[in-house]
Design a protein around this motif. Structure first.
Motif, PDB file in Angstrom:
ATOM      1  N   ASN A  87     -24.498  -1.162  -2.038  1.00 41.94           N
ATOM      2  CA  ASN A  87     -23.042  -1.119  -1.845  1.00 41.94           C
ATOM      3  C   ASN A  87     -22.672  -1.189  -0.366  1.00 41.94           C
ATOM      4  OD1 ASN A  87     -22.586  -0.922  -4.608  1.00 41.94           O
ATOM      5  ND2 ASN A  87     -22.644   1.301  -4.600  1.00 41.94           N
ATOM      6  N   GLU A  88     -23.432  -0.474   0.448  1.00 43.62           N
ATOM      7  CA  GLU A  88     -23.186  -0.484   1.888  1.00 43.62           C
ATOM      8  C   GLU A  88     -23.457  -1.873   2.466  1.00 43.62           C
ATOM      9  OE1 GLU A  88     -24.708   1.985   5.824  1.00 43.62           O
ATOM     10  OE2 GLU A  88     -24.930   2.878   3.829  1.00 43.62           O
ATOM     11  N   ALA A  89     -24.516  -2.514   1.977  1.00 49.35           N
ATOM     12  CA  ALA A  89     -24.844  -3.871   2.434  1.00 49.35           C
ATOM     13  C   ALA A  89     -23.714  -4.835   2.100  1.00 49.35           C
ATOM     14  CB  ALA A  89     -26.143  -4.340   1.780  1.00 49.35           C
ATOM     15  N   GLU A  90     -23.131  -4.674   0.914  1.00 47.91           N
ATOM     16  CA  GLU A  90     -22.036  -5.558   0.506  1.00 47.91           C
ATOM     17  C   GLU A  90     -20.800  -5.352   1.384  1.00 47.91           C
ATOM     18  OE1 GLU A  90     -19.694  -6.931  -3.578  1.00 47.91           O
ATOM     19  OE2 GLU A  90     -21.200  -5.341  -3.659  1.00 47.91           O
ATOM     20  N   VAL A  91     -20.538  -4.108   1.759  1.00 49.25           N
ATOM     21  CA  VAL A  91     -19.398  -3.815   2.647  1.00 49.25           C
ATOM     22  C   VAL A  91     -19.585  -4.490   4.000  1.00 49.25           C
ATOM     23  CG1 VAL A  91     -18.191  -1.999   3.934  1.00 49.25           C
ATOM     24  CG2 VAL A  91     -18.771  -1.642   1.523  1.00 49.25           C
ATOM     25  N   PHE A  92     -20.793  -4.367   4.556  1.00 49.15           N
ATOM     26  CA  PHE A  92     -21.073  -4.964   5.867  1.00 49.15           C
ATOM     27  C   PHE A  92     -20.959  -6.491   5.829  1.00 49.15           C
ATOM     28  CE2 PHE A  92     -23.504  -0.972   7.053  1.00 49.15           C
ATOM     29  CZ  PHE A  92     -22.661  -0.628   8.098  1.00 49.15           C
ATOM     30  N   VAL A  93     -21.503  -7.111   4.783  1.00 46.04           N
ATOM     31  CA  VAL A  93     -21.454  -8.573   4.734  1.00 46.04           C
ATOM     32  C   VAL A  93     -20.033  -9.066   4.479  1.00 46.04           C
ATOM     33  CG1 VAL A  93     -21.917  -8.975   2.265  1.00 46.04           C
ATOM     34  CG2 VAL A  93     -22.765 -10.589   3.982  1.00 46.04           C
ATOM     35  N   ASP A  94     -19.251  -8.306   3.733  1.00 42.73           N
ATOM     36  CA  ASP A  94     -17.836  -8.661   3.547  1.00 42.73           C
ATOM     37  C   ASP A  94     -17.091  -8.636   4.883  1.00 42.73           C
ATOM     38  OD1 ASP A  94     -17.837  -9.218   0.849  1.00 42.73           O
ATOM     39  OD2 ASP A  94     -17.347  -7.172   0.242  1.00 42.73           O
ATOM     40  N   GLU A  95     -17.400  -7.651   5.727  1.00 41.63           N
ATOM     41  CA  GLU A  95     -16.776  -7.572   7.054  1.00 41.63           C
ATOM     42  C   GLU A  95     -17.210  -8.753   7.919  1.00 41.63           C
ATOM     43  OE1 GLU A  95     -17.510  -3.784   8.854  1.00 41.63           O
ATOM     44  OE2 GLU A  95     -16.705  -2.648   7.171  1.00 41.63           O
ATOM     45  N   ALA A  96     -18.485  -9.120   7.808  1.00 43.03           N
ATOM     46  CA  ALA A  96     -18.991 -10.270   8.564  1.00 43.03           C
ATOM     47  C   ALA A  96     -18.290 -11.550   8.122  1.00 43.03           C
ATOM     48  CB  ALA A  96     -20.501 -10.399   8.384  1.00 43.03           C
TER      49      ALA A  96
END
Length: 408
Positions: A87-96
């Motif tokens: 979930n955290e990885a998905e948040v970071f990639v969405d921000e990217a």
């Protein structure tokens, strides 16, 4: 900033020689301690070399300096995924993606997360967005082939596979990925060919080595059907997975009651063993597959030493269980039944113990398995035979719960 050390490091990184790049990056950081490029590339190198802890520390520092840099956010996403924080990885990639919506790799990475979460339709939409940006993006094409396979869209998956290999005929990862797609579609011979090609291009590619060993294991009928089940159940939603598992348990309980009431208890015992093997498949399949490869003239070379030991321990326990069951039905000695139950139950913790990375976890699992053997084989001399059988069985069931903490 201009730095000969940084330039040399980047040359090594482009060649995939991350470990060779690290000293140059450390020198570059010493020259320019306020520069971010050296720290960023150093984090990438540590990540690529599997040193996630160091990579994470460097990435955290970069986040304070460059909180809105898409590359840094993407690196944080990759690190989070490596640490099973989906979930955290998905948040970071969405921000990217929000900062740089024109990088196809970001969409491919997010699609990979959605694939892991079994959100296949959403993942397909995401990866298609990446391919609209860069139609020949290898990472996106590989993820797309996997998702289409999960969706049973075989013709589209095959077409994507052909495109991958046409554009990347000598890319090890692409061949390995195609091998996994073929394996899931039941084409074991084709899968073996692609894994072989991948290992020729990159002999150290674990993704291909694992695929090759899985394809060889599937020659065994038990493992083959377990693999078919694993692929099938992975395609189901969480709700449907639970419905199937609960339904199977109810069918099993009804069958045992019916057989017992009909005086066919001797059939109920093998049925119970088969059900346990199915229910505990996730705990015993890896050691069992290692046992299979131990006796394969080619497969044994794909195993590490710990995997070989795991396979041998599994073989000894299984053989002990089979001999004890045969002895029980031949001579009717109750102690041989206790031996059979003990050996079979010990298959859950003992062979897996040798596959654990942590020395502490390995020692705990071995100690637990040896305690089970002691209770089952020595316990009957101090208590009722039935009590020892129940105790061993309870210990085996308990390990399927405690094992998540022991093996962590």
């Amino acid at each position: 900033m201009e730095s000969k050390n940084l330039e040399r490091a980047i040359q090594f990184i482009e060649l995939g020689r991350f470990n060779d790049a690290i000293p140059y990056l450390q020198n570059a950081i010493a020259e320019y301690p306020n520069g971010w490029e050296g720290k960023y590339y150093l984090a990438v190198c540590h990540y690529s070399e599997g040193n996630i802890k160091k990579a994470s520390q460097l990435a955290d520092g970069l986040m304070h300096e460059l909180p809105n840099d898409a590359d840094v956010l993407f690196l944080k996403a990759r690190i989070a995924l490596e640490q099973d924080r989906d979930n955290e990885a998905e948040v970071f990639v969405d921000e990217a993606i929000a900062i740089n919506p024109l990088d196809a790799d970001y969409f491919g990475f997010k699609a990979g997360i959605l694939l892991h979460k079994t959100k296949y339709e959403e993942g397909l939409q995401t990866v298609n967005e990446g391919l609209r940006i860069e139609a020949k993006n290898t990472y996106c094409l590989n993820i797309r082939a996997q998702i289409l396979t999960k969706l049973n869209r075989v013709e589209e998956a095959n077409q994507t596979v052909e495109n991958i290999l046409y554009d990347n005929p000598e890319d090890a990862y692409s061949h390995a990925n195609v091998g996994w797609v073929e394996l899931e579609n039941g084409n074991h011979k084709k899968a073996l060919e692609h894994f072989k090609q991948a290992l020729q291009f990159d002999p150290n590619l674990d993704y291909a080595r694992e695929g090759m060993s899985t394809a060889l294991k599937s020659k065994n009928i038990v493992y083959k059907w377990h693999m078919k089940y694993a692929f099938w159940i992975a395609k189901q939603s969480s709700k449907n997975q639970w419905i199937f598992i609960i339904g199977l348990y109810l069918v099993y309980r009804f069958s045992v009651k019916l057989l017992s009431a009909s005086g066919l208890t001797y059939i109920a015992v093998p049925l119970m063993i088969l059900y346990l093997l199915f229910a505990l498949g996730g705990w015993i399949m890896e050691p069992m597959s290692n046992a299979i490869l131990n006796f394969d003239k080619y497969g044994k070379y794909l195993l590490h030493e710990s995997q070989k030991i795991s396979g041998y321990v599994f073989s000894v326990l299984l053989l002990g269980g089979i001999i004890s069951i045969l002895a029980f039905y031949t001579f009717g000695v109750d102690y041989t039944l206790t031996m059979a139950i003990t050996f079979i139950c010990a298959i859950v913790p003992l062979p897996r113990a040798f596959l654990l990375d942590s020395k502490k976890s390995k020692n705990l699992a071995i100690a637990y398995g040896l305690l089970m053997l002691s209770v089952g084989l020595i316990g009957p001399f101090f208590t009722e035979m039935f009590n020892a059988q129940i105790a061993v069985f309870i210990m085996m069931v308990a390990y399927t719960w405690l094992g998540n903490f022991i093996e962590d």
